[in-house]
Design an enzyme around this catalytic site. Structure first.
Site, PDB file in Angstrom:
ATOM      1  CE  LYS A  50      -3.885  -2.156   2.442  1.00  0.00           C
ATOM      2  NZ  LYS A  50      -4.661  -2.184   3.699  1.00  0.00           N
ATOM      3  CB  ALA A  66      -1.639   0.812   8.266  1.00  0.00           C
ATOM      4  CG  ASP A  67      -3.632  -5.228   5.800  1.00  0.00           C
ATOM      5  OD1 ASP A  67      -4.558  -4.780   5.094  1.00  0.00           O
ATOM      6  OD2 ASP A  67      -3.604  -6.395   6.218  1.00  0.00           O
ATOM      7  CB  THR A  68      -5.994  -3.858  10.790  1.00  0.00           C
ATOM      8  OG1 THR A  68      -5.336  -2.625  11.087  1.00  0.00           O
ATOM      9  CG2 THR A  68      -6.464  -4.501  12.080  1.00  0.00           C
ATOM     10  CB  ALA A 103       1.672  -4.799   9.322  1.00  0.00           C
TER      11      ALA A 103
END
Length: 184
Positions: A50, A66-68, A103
């Site tokens: 991203k 970010a990624d959750t 992250a």
């Protein structure tokens, strides 16, 4: 100070960055979110992808991606495709602990950093009527694990071990520390 870009349309991430006092632009990366077996590797890879997609076009800026992921046992619970999948996710979370991994990748002319934080969340027992009422609000349909801890989904959360903001979608303290070092 270098220009900061958030590579996400997440209202929660926008809210957290504003709360931390940052001025920034939002340029969503619009990448396909596919998950492999290992949740930590998946979250870190997607956060980097991203950020990198936006950073390629704005290399003189600092870009945050970010990624959750919500993980129950070893299974990643991403964003539900529909109401039925949301219902099944919420039923599976009822009365149980699960982990949330967020992250973050920050790319800057000064360098890059990729980090993550993990929090544990315990849902109270919830009945199907409560789940159906929650789904009618549409809140769970664009959230990993089919709930928003900062919204109506909070009523299901019995306990959190770890950083609340990690569950919300951006670990505030860690993100602030890394941004300070890369934005100077």
């Amino acid at each position: 100070m270098r220009l900061l870009i958030l590579a996400s349309e997440s209202k929660r991430r926008v809210e957290i960055l504003k709360m931390l006092g940052y001025s920034f632009f939002v340029i969503p990366s619009m990448i396909e979110e596919g998950y492999e077996q290992n949740p930590l590797i998946a979250a870190r890879r997607l956060a980097y992808q991203k950020a990198f997609k936006v950073w390629k076009e704005y290399k003189f800026s600092t870009v945050l991606g970010a990624d959750t992921v919500v993980v129950l046992g070893e299974k990643i619970l991403g964003k539900p495709k529909d109401e039925e999948q949301a219902r099944n996710m919420l039923i599976s979370l009822s009365g149980r602990w699960h982990k949330v991994i967020t992250a973050v990748a920050i790319l800057s002319p000064k360098g890059k950093v990729i980090f993550h934080d993990t929090a544990w969340v315990k849902f109270r027992k919830i009945d199907e009527e409560e789940i159906d009422e929650y789904i009618k609000t549409k809140e769970p349909l664009d959230k990993a694990g089919a709930y928003g801890v900062q919204g109506l989904g909070a009523k299901f959360v019995e306990r959190i071990k770890g950083d609340f903001y990690t569950v919300m979608g951006l670990p505030a303290s860690k993100t602030d520390s890394f941004l300070k070092s890369l934005l100077d």
